[in-house]
Design a protein around this motif. Structure first.
Motif, PDB file in Angstrom:
ATOM      1  N   SER A  32      25.705 -25.301  32.019  1.00 61.53           N
ATOM      2  CA  SER A  32      25.916 -24.437  30.569  1.00 61.53           C
ATOM      3  C   SER A  32      27.193 -24.964  29.735  1.00 61.53           C
ATOM      4  N   SER A  33      26.823 -25.428  28.848  1.00 59.79           N
ATOM      5  CA  SER A  33      28.039 -25.930  27.934  1.00 59.79           C
ATOM      6  C   SER A  33      28.957 -25.127  27.376  1.00 59.79           C
ATOM      7  N   VAL A  34      28.431 -23.489  27.768  1.00 57.16           N
ATOM      8  CA  VAL A  34      29.369 -22.494  27.274  1.00 57.16           C
ATOM      9  C   VAL A  34      30.569 -22.113  28.616  1.00 57.16           C
ATOM     10  N   THR A  35      30.246 -22.467  29.502  1.00 58.53           N
ATOM     11  CA  THR A  35      30.962 -22.570  30.766  1.00 58.53           C
ATOM     12  C   THR A  35      32.311 -23.733  30.365  1.00 58.53           C
ATOM     13  N   VAL A  36      31.742 -24.804  29.643  1.00 56.50           N
ATOM     14  CA  VAL A  36      33.060 -25.500  29.116  1.00 56.50           C
ATOM     15  C   VAL A  36      33.622 -25.063  28.053  1.00 56.50           C
ATOM     16  N   CYS A  37      33.088 -24.338  27.342  1.00 55.98           N
ATOM     17  CA  CYS A  37      33.866 -23.561  26.274  1.00 55.98           C
ATOM     18  C   CYS A  37      35.109 -22.888  26.643  1.00 55.98           C
ATOM     19  N   TYR A  38      34.858 -22.094  27.848  1.00 62.58           N
ATOM     20  CA  TYR A  38      36.040 -21.264  28.414  1.00 62.58           C
ATOM     21  C   TYR A  38      36.905 -22.047  29.203  1.00 62.58           C
ATOM     22  N   ALA A  39      36.336 -23.149  29.804  1.00 60.96           N
ATOM     23  CA  ALA A  39      37.219 -24.128  30.599  1.00 60.96           C
ATOM     24  C   ALA A  39      38.228 -24.573  29.722  1.00 60.96           C
ATOM     25  N   LEU A  40      37.889 -25.057  28.287  1.00 60.10           N
ATOM     26  CA  LEU A  40      38.956 -25.455  27.434  1.00 60.10           C
ATOM     27  C   LEU A  40      39.861 -24.422  26.910  1.00 60.10           C
ATOM     28  N   TYR A  41      39.322 -23.072  26.845  1.00 62.31           N
ATOM     29  CA  TYR A  41      40.069 -22.050  26.532  1.00 62.31           C
ATOM     30  C   TYR A  41      41.194 -22.307  25.397  1.00 62.31           C
ATOM     31  N   ASP A  42      42.469 -22.473  25.409  1.00 59.20           N
ATOM     32  CA  ASP A  42      43.409 -22.287  24.382  1.00 59.20           C
ATOM     33  C   ASP A  42      43.167 -23.836  23.537  1.00 59.20           C
ATOM     34  N   ASP A  43      42.453 -24.821  24.204  1.00 57.31           N
ATOM     35  CA  ASP A  43      42.250 -25.958  23.783  1.00 57.31           C
ATOM     36  C   ASP A  43      40.790 -26.116  22.832  1.00 57.31           C
ATOM     37  N   LEU A  44      40.091 -24.797  22.675  1.00 58.20           N
ATOM     38  CA  LEU A  44      38.768 -24.981  21.820  1.00 58.20           C
ATOM     39  C   LEU A  44      38.983 -24.726  20.363  1.00 58.20           C
ATOM     40  N   THR A  45      38.502 -25.996  19.704  1.00 57.10           N
ATOM     41  CA  THR A  45      38.468 -25.777  18.438  1.00 57.10           C
ATOM     42  C   THR A  45      37.394 -25.564  17.641  1.00 57.10           C
ATOM     43  N   SER A  46      35.957 -26.061  18.297  1.00 52.99           N
ATOM     44  CA  SER A  46      34.704 -25.734  17.741  1.00 52.99           C
ATOM     45  C   SER A  46      33.753 -25.778  18.900  1.00 52.99           C
ATOM     46  N   GLY A  47      32.618 -25.373  18.456  1.00 49.85           N
ATOM     47  CA  GLY A  47      31.232 -25.440  19.377  1.00 49.85           C
ATOM     48  C   GLY A  47      31.127 -26.937  19.915  1.00 49.85           C
ATOM     49  N   GLU A  48      31.220 -27.660  19.149  1.00 51.46           N
ATOM     50  CA  GLU A  48      30.972 -29.077  19.335  1.00 51.46           C
ATOM     51  C   GLU A  48      31.796 -29.557  20.660  1.00 51.46           C
ATOM     52  N   ASP A  49      33.339 -28.958  20.667  1.00 49.80           N
ATOM     53  CA  ASP A  49      33.888 -29.456  21.750  1.00 49.80           C
ATOM     54  C   ASP A  49      33.581 -29.195  23.308  1.00 49.80           C
ATOM     55  N   CYS A  50      32.515 -28.081  23.207  1.00 49.81           N
ATOM     56  CA  CYS A  50      31.883 -27.732  24.457  1.00 49.81           C
ATOM     57  C   CYS A  50      30.854 -28.786  25.014  1.00 49.81           C
ATOM     58  N   GLU A  51      30.341 -29.230  24.084  1.00 44.33           N
ATOM     59  CA  GLU A  51      29.417 -30.230  24.109  1.00 44.33           C
ATOM     60  C   GLU A  51      29.832 -31.767  24.666  1.00 44.33           C
ATOM     61  N   VAL A  52      31.111 -32.242  24.165  1.00 44.03           N
ATOM     62  CA  VAL A  52      31.518 -33.280  24.451  1.00 44.03           C
ATOM     63  C   VAL A  52      32.499 -33.352  25.468  1.00 44.03           C
ATOM     64  N   ASN A  53      32.676 -32.359  26.188  1.00 43.09           N
ATOM     65  CA  ASN A  53      34.030 -32.285  27.171  1.00 43.09           C
ATOM     66  C   ASN A  53      33.340 -31.683  28.538  1.00 43.09           C
TER      67      ASN A  53
END
Length: 357
Positions: free
Chosen positions: A264-285
């Motif tokens: 689930s890419s949304v778990t990547v969103c939370y893994a990025l936490y303070d480094d998250l800038t956009s939804g695309e970050d979740c897909e490419v990290n």
């Protein structure tokens, strides 16, 4: 022709009209009384905010949206019949056991407005740090103070004796925020001088009501409270509509049963936490090393990734049975979710809706 015919006719017509009018009046009274009766017998307080300058029509529509009245049209009639159109601005405490008339009487009484309290609405899907920021913006208690409290093991252990849904599971040193998932989204009224502890326990008191409502389902699920809230947080993040929450919950259970990673890419969103800038970050990290990242680690993420609402919790406890293993949302279109049974079908959906990374 009988000479009495027309005399009889003149009598029958008025009687028929009277009967019809009586039926109409009785029908209207039944409709009116039913439509202005209390929505339920629930006495739990609900915060209702009337903003300065709001029209009575808007207020009635808001009451209907919050399920505090049954019918805004019937409420409008009630307001006119009883001279209750002078609705005041302020924060009011209502409940669903109040009739429409009782609610309108309260909203017309400025003394019932809670001027010593602040109403704050927390939306489904907020991160704990966003909740803390909103409290700071409205009440002046610093975000840092709140987050430190929500990670304070001694304080959290003291809460465990009061709230059965909290366990040692939340004391994971790898968590971003240990109370993430339990800051239940709702509109709350806080006293202007409320402490960080009082604010925290207001959230938990409301969560406890949801927990008691679903306690039997949770115990029957075979999962811990923490696991249910964790999965609900992922479902909340992934889905915009209740129907999709039910389906996506079913897909995730299918993947877990098949021994597949959730990915689930949304778990990547939370893994990025303070480094998250956009939804695309979740897909490419998806390669980021984190115990929250379900592309690298099997099963559920280590803990909740946001604070889910009741619909997401309900979906996880009552998933829609299906045989899908994949889904993708048309984020560049109407937001609809497309499901697939095989990887090939899934990749075709990704290409069709131009969602390729």
């Amino acid at each position: 022709m009988n000479k009495n015919f027309w005399k009889q006719k003149k009598v029958f017509i008025p009687i028929g009209i009277v009967i019809a009018l009586v039926c109409i009046i009785i029908g209207f009274m039944i409709y009116y009384n039913s439509s202005t009766a209390a929505v339920s017998d629930e006495k739990d307080p609900i915060v209702f905010v009337v903003e300065s300058g709001e029209s009575s029509e808007l207020v009635l529509n808001k009451l209907a949206e919050q399920d505090l009245i049954k019918n805004s049209f019937a409420a409008k009639l009630c307001m006119k019949f009883n001279g209750l159109s002078d609705i005041k601005a302020g924060n009011f405490s209502l409940n669903r056991s109040m009739s429409t008339k009782e609610i309108l009487i309260t909203l017309n009484d400025i003394t019932k407005a809670k001027d010593d309290q602040i109403a704050i609405t927390f939306k489904e899907g907020m991160w704990a740090k966003e909740v803390a920021q909103l409290i700071e913006d409205n009440m002046g208690i610093s975000k840092e103070t709140l987050l430190n409290l929500w990670n304070d093991d001694d304080y959290l252990r003291s809460l465990m004796g009061k709230y059965a849904f909290l366990s040692e599971d939340i004391l994971n040193t790898n968590y971003k925020v240990k109370l993430e998932g339990y800051l239940f989204p709702e509109t709350y009224m806080f006293k202007k001088d409320a402490t960080a502890q009082e604010i925290t326990e207001t959230f938990l008191e409301h969560f406890n009501k949801i927990y008691l409502k679903y306690q039997g389902d949770i115990e029957a699920s075979g999962y811990s409270v923490q696991e249910i809230i964790t999965l609900a947080s992922v479902v909340q993040y992934e889905a915009a509509k209740k129907s999709d929450m039910d389906m996506i919950a079913g897909v995730f259970y299918n993947r877990l049963q098949e021994g597949m990673m959730l990915q689930s890419s949304v778990t990547v969103c939370y893994a990025l936490y303070d480094d998250l800038t956009s939804g695309e970050d979740c897909e490419v990290n998806t390669h980021i090393e984190s115990p929250y990242n379900t592309y690298l680690h099997e099963g559920l993420p280590i803990g909740p990734i946001l604070n889910p609402g009741e619909e997401a919790i309900h979906a996880v406890l009552n998933p829609k049975d299906n045989d899908y293993l994949y889904f993708v949302a048309d984020v560049y279109g109407d937001g609809s979710v497309h499901y697939a049974k095989t990887l090939a079908e899934h990749e075709a959906n990704v290409d069709k809706y131009n969602l390729r990374k």
